[in-house]
Design a protein around this motif. Sequence first.
Motif, PDB file in Angstrom:
ATOM      1  N   GLY A   1      -1.818   7.684  -0.108  1.00 45.23           N
ATOM      2  CA  GLY A   1      -2.166   7.887   1.296  1.00 45.23           C
ATOM      3  C   GLY A   1      -0.925   7.937   2.177  1.00 45.23           C
TER       4      GLY A   1
ATOM      5  N   TYR B   1     -13.391  -3.112  10.167  1.00 45.21           N
ATOM      6  CA  TYR B   1     -12.054  -2.501  10.153  1.00 45.21           C
ATOM      7  C   TYR B   1     -11.366  -2.625  11.521  1.00 45.21           C
ATOM      8  CZ  TYR B   1      -8.462   1.102  10.050  1.00 45.21           C
ATOM      9  OH  TYR B   1      -7.264   1.768  10.155  1.00 45.21           O
TER      10      TYR B   1
ATOM     11  N   PRO C   1      -1.175   4.067  14.271  1.00 50.89           N
ATOM     12  CA  PRO C   1      -1.468   5.497  14.132  1.00 50.89           C
ATOM     13  C   PRO C   1      -2.839   5.847  14.705  1.00 50.89           C
ATOM     14  CG  PRO C   1      -0.920   4.475  11.988  1.00 50.89           C
ATOM     15  CD  PRO C   1      -1.180   3.367  12.969  1.00 50.89           C
TER      16      PRO C   1
ATOM     17  N   LEU D   1      -5.919   8.959  14.198  1.00 52.19           N
ATOM     18  CA  LEU D   1      -6.482   9.526  12.964  1.00 52.19           C
ATOM     19  C   LEU D   1      -5.444  10.426  12.304  1.00 52.19           C
ATOM     20  CD1 LEU D   1      -8.992   9.838  11.104  1.00 52.19           C
ATOM     21  CD2 LEU D   1      -9.516  11.923  12.397  1.00 52.19           C
ATOM     22  N   ILE D   2      -5.134  10.096  11.055  1.00 54.87           N
ATOM     23  CA  ILE D   2      -4.094  10.809  10.310  1.00 54.87           C
ATOM     24  C   ILE D   2      -4.715  11.415   9.058  1.00 54.87           C
ATOM     25  CG2 ILE D   2      -1.948  10.491   8.983  1.00 54.87           C
ATOM     26  CD1 ILE D   2      -1.490  10.170  12.008  1.00 54.87           C
TER      27      ILE D   2
ATOM     28  N   VAL E   1      -8.046  -8.734   2.909  1.00 50.84           N
ATOM     29  CA  VAL E   1      -7.026  -7.726   2.606  1.00 50.84           C
ATOM     30  C   VAL E   1      -6.238  -7.358   3.869  1.00 50.84           C
ATOM     31  CG1 VAL E   1      -6.639  -5.365   1.779  1.00 50.84           C
ATOM     32  CG2 VAL E   1      -8.352  -6.822   0.650  1.00 50.84           C
TER      33      VAL E   1
ATOM     34  N   GLY F   1       0.833  -1.209   0.000  1.00 51.03           N
ATOM     35  CA  GLY F   1       0.000   0.000   0.000  1.00 51.03           C
ATOM     36  C   GLY F   1       0.857   1.244   0.000  1.00 51.03           C
TER      37      GLY F   1
ATOM     38  N   ASN G   1       1.368  -2.330   5.398  1.00 55.09           N
ATOM     39  CA  ASN G   1       0.525  -1.126   5.499  1.00 55.09           C
ATOM     40  C   ASN G   1      -0.770  -1.219   4.683  1.00 55.09           C
ATOM     41  OD1 ASN G   1       0.091   1.952   5.762  1.00 55.09           O
ATOM     42  ND2 ASN G   1       0.319   1.694   3.546  1.00 55.09           N
TER      43      ASN G   1
ATOM     44  N   ILE H   1      -2.110  -2.000  -4.926  1.00 56.14           N
ATOM     45  CA  ILE H   1      -3.135  -2.330  -5.933  1.00 56.14           C
ATOM     46  C   ILE H   1      -3.290  -1.170  -6.911  1.00 56.14           C
ATOM     47  CG2 ILE H   1      -5.221  -1.493  -4.738  1.00 56.14           C
ATOM     48  CD1 ILE H   1      -6.410  -4.371  -5.433  1.00 56.14           C
TER      49      ILE H   1
ATOM     50  N   LYS I   1      -7.866  -4.599  12.579  1.00 62.76           N
ATOM     51  CA  LYS I   1      -6.686  -3.932  13.131  1.00 62.76           C
ATOM     52  C   LYS I   1      -6.321  -4.493  14.513  1.00 62.76           C
ATOM     53  CE  LYS I   1      -5.594  -1.626   9.651  1.00 62.76           C
ATOM     54  NZ  LYS I   1      -4.259  -1.725   9.034  1.00 62.76           N
TER      55      LYS I   1
ATOM     56  N   VAL J   1      -2.791  -7.683  -2.347  1.00 64.86           N
ATOM     57  CA  VAL J   1      -2.145  -8.310  -1.185  1.00 64.86           C
ATOM     58  C   VAL J   1      -2.922  -9.530  -0.679  1.00 64.86           C
ATOM     59  CG1 VAL J   1      -3.243  -6.942   0.659  1.00 64.86           C
ATOM     60  CG2 VAL J   1      -0.869  -7.693   0.938  1.00 64.86           C
TER      61      VAL J   1
ATOM     62  N   PHE K   1      -0.065  -5.220  -7.294  1.00 63.36           N
ATOM     63  CA  PHE K   1      -0.526  -6.508  -6.788  1.00 63.36           C
ATOM     64  C   PHE K   1      -1.745  -6.345  -5.894  1.00 63.36           C
ATOM     65  CE2 PHE K   1       1.283  -7.680  -2.324  1.00 63.36           C
ATOM     66  CZ  PHE K   1       1.132  -6.387  -1.847  1.00 63.36           C
TER      67      PHE K   1
ATOM     68  N   ILE L   1      -7.885   9.955   3.323  1.00 58.66           N
ATOM     69  CA  ILE L   1      -8.917  10.326   4.303  1.00 58.66           C
ATOM     70  C   ILE L   1      -9.594  11.630   3.871  1.00 58.66           C
ATOM     71  CG2 ILE L   1      -9.039  11.475   6.561  1.00 58.66           C
ATOM     72  CD1 ILE L   1      -9.184   8.821   7.275  1.00 58.66           C
TER      73      ILE L   1
ATOM     74  N   ALA M   1      -1.293  -1.222  12.618  1.00 61.74           N
ATOM     75  CA  ALA M   1      -2.611  -1.418  13.244  1.00 61.74           C
ATOM     76  C   ALA M   1      -3.317  -0.068  13.255  1.00 61.74           C
ATOM     77  CB  ALA M   1      -2.448  -1.993  14.644  1.00 61.74           C
TER      78      ALA M   1
HETATM   79  N1  LIG Z   1      -5.418   7.527   8.024  1.00 63.12           N
HETATM   80  C1  LIG Z   1      -5.678   7.167   9.258  1.00 63.12           C
HETATM   81  O1  LIG Z   1      -6.295   7.908  10.029  1.00 63.12           O
HETATM   82  C2  LIG Z   1      -5.201   5.837   9.787  1.00 63.12           C
HETATM   83  C3  LIG Z   1      -5.254   5.619  11.168  1.00 63.12           C
HETATM   84  C4  LIG Z   1      -4.813   4.398  11.674  1.00 63.12           C
HETATM   85  C5  LIG Z   1      -4.332   3.433  10.810  1.00 63.12           C
HETATM   86  N2  LIG Z   1      -4.298   3.677   9.474  1.00 63.12           N
HETATM   87  C6  LIG Z   1      -3.771   2.611   8.629  1.00 63.12           C
HETATM   88  O2  LIG Z   1      -2.747   3.152   7.815  1.00 63.12           O
HETATM   89  C7  LIG Z   1      -2.750   2.469   6.556  1.00 63.12           C
HETATM   90  C8  LIG Z   1      -2.855   3.479   5.426  1.00 63.12           C
HETATM   91  O3  LIG Z   1      -4.051   4.240   5.564  1.00 63.12           O
HETATM   92  P1  LIG Z   1      -4.412   5.490   4.610  1.00 63.12           P
HETATM   93  O4  LIG Z   1      -5.007   6.530   5.465  1.00 63.12           O
HETATM   94  O5  LIG Z   1      -3.254   5.843   3.761  1.00 63.12           O
HETATM   95  O6  LIG Z   1      -5.631   4.928   3.746  1.00 63.12           O
HETATM   96  P2  LIG Z   1      -5.681   4.187   2.336  1.00 63.12           P
HETATM   97  O7  LIG Z   1      -7.032   3.564   2.290  1.00 63.12           O
HETATM   98  O8  LIG Z   1      -5.328   5.093   1.229  1.00 63.12           O
HETATM   99  O9  LIG Z   1      -4.528   3.125   2.446  1.00 63.12           O
HETATM  100  C9  LIG Z   1      -4.611   1.870   1.981  1.00 63.12           C
HETATM  101  C10 LIG Z   1      -3.496   1.540   1.027  1.00 63.12           C
HETATM  102  O10 LIG Z   1      -3.586   0.139   0.774  1.00 63.12           O
HETATM  103  C11 LIG Z   1      -3.754  -0.074  -0.624  1.00 63.12           C
HETATM  104  N3  LIG Z   1      -4.592  -1.240  -0.834  1.00 63.12           N
HETATM  105  C12 LIG Z   1      -5.918  -1.368  -0.569  1.00 63.12           C
HETATM  106  N4  LIG Z   1      -6.342  -2.610  -0.897  1.00 63.12           N
HETATM  107  C13 LIG Z   1      -5.256  -3.265  -1.387  1.00 63.12           C
HETATM  108  C14 LIG Z   1      -5.065  -4.579  -1.899  1.00 63.12           C
HETATM  109  N5  LIG Z   1      -6.066  -5.471  -1.973  1.00 63.12           N
HETATM  110  N6  LIG Z   1      -3.817  -4.948  -2.283  1.00 63.12           N
HETATM  111  C15 LIG Z   1      -2.784  -4.057  -2.224  1.00 63.12           C
HETATM  112  N7  LIG Z   1      -2.915  -2.799  -1.750  1.00 63.12           N
HETATM  113  C16 LIG Z   1      -4.138  -2.416  -1.337  1.00 63.12           C
HETATM  114  C17 LIG Z   1      -4.383   1.222  -1.154  1.00 63.12           C
HETATM  115  O11 LIG Z   1      -4.214   1.370  -2.546  1.00 63.12           O
HETATM  116  C18 LIG Z   1      -3.649   2.254  -0.326  1.00 63.12           C
HETATM  117  O12 LIG Z   1      -2.382   2.531  -0.874  1.00 63.12           O
HETATM  118  C19 LIG Z   1      -3.869   1.449   6.619  1.00 63.12           C
HETATM  119  O13 LIG Z   1      -3.359   0.210   7.072  1.00 63.12           O
HETATM  120  C20 LIG Z   1      -4.790   2.036   7.671  1.00 63.12           C
HETATM  121  O14 LIG Z   1      -5.568   1.038   8.280  1.00 63.12           O
HETATM  122  C21 LIG Z   1      -4.728   4.842   8.938  1.00 63.12           C
END
Ligand SMILES: NC(=O)c1ccc[n+]([C@@H]2O[C@H](COP(=O)([O-])OP(=O)(O)OC[C@H]3O[C@@H](n4cnc5c(N)ncnc54)[C@H](O)[C@@H]3O)[C@@H](O)[C@H]2O)c1
Length: 254
Positions: A17, A158, A188, A190-191, A116, A13, A90, A38, A162, A64, A62, A196, A144
């Motif tokens: 993001g 979700y 993390p 909320l980021i 996933v 990932g 990630n 992906i 996690k 995952v 790919f 987001i 997580a």
């Molecule tokens: N943003 C937040 O507030 C926050 C808080 C806590 C944890 N997280 C975690 O951080 C990570 C990134 O979050 P984000 O905010 O960038 O959101 P996001 O939804 O953009 O991140 C997901 C990433 O995973 C990829 N992905 C999704 N399905 C896939 C698959 N089947 N195969 C391969 N790649 C795939 C997406 O293309 C993206 O790059 C995640 O694990 C999320 O759970 C985010």
Amino acid sequence: MGRLDGRVIIVTGGAKGIGKVYSEGLANEGATVAIADIVDGAGLAEEICVAHGAGRAVAMAFDVSSETDVKRVVGDVMKRYGRIDVLVNNAAMFSTLQPTEPWDIDVELWDRVMAVNVRGPFLMVKHVAPAMIKAGYGKIINIASGTAYRGIPHMAHYVTSKGAMIGFTRALARDLGPRGIRVNTLAPGLIMSDSILANTEHIEEMRDAVIAARSIKRDGLPEDLIGALVFLSGAESDFVAGQTLAVCGGTTTT
Ligand SMILES: NC(=O)c1ccc[n+]([C@@H]2O[C@H](COP(=O)([O-])OP(=O)(O)OC[C@H]3O[C@@H](n4cnc5c(N)ncnc54)[C@H](O)[C@@H]3O)[C@@H](O)[C@H]2O)c1
């Protein structure tokens, strides 16, 4: 000199993001980054190569949750670089999920989130661990979320996935630690990732409540995670295993 010079790191990932900022942050510290996503990470890989030198990043498309895809990506990284020092698990279904009452979550969606967010990290470990075991060294960082500690409404699929990452890390730390592989969780809060900000309708209401619950009263940004990620990826954390490092402005205390 970077803190991760010479390390080869897979970021799942890693194309958009928070993952995009991880890929850039790790490269800034000297790592070579395989961006496995992906969505297409070719543009980002190109930018990293321009900034840091040819071959310093590669994009691999790919899913995952597919073992065939995971095997191909891990095989390609080994063929290209001959080693994998760090795996950042990630990739997850997150920003695309709509808030839903638990009784309204379709079984197919529940299964897809687990495929996933839980099977994906497992498949990565299954296929990366043999190379790390052979090398006698490696780092695995499972991403997580603070939501696994606090719970949040309308995201049972979700939050459950996690929570699984925290148990997965603790189990892996026992199995892989004796073989030189350090496994830890980064959780993390909320980021404000671009994912987001682009996808969440109720972000403004959520934002105020989240900040009120923090010790440090401001938004969390993707860049806030880089210090912890680099620490867990590098030699400085070589005596740290099975831990969760919560980077959330002090909402969750682990
Ligand atoms: N943003 C937040 O507030 C926050 C808080 C806590 C944890 N997280 C975690 O951080 C990570 C990134 O979050 P984000 O905010 O960038 O959101 P996001 O939804 O953009 O991140 C997901 C990433 O995973 C990829 N992905 C999704 N399905 C896939 C698959 N089947 N195969 C391969 N790649 C795939 C997406 O293309 C993206 O790059 C995640 O694990 C999320 O759970 C985010």
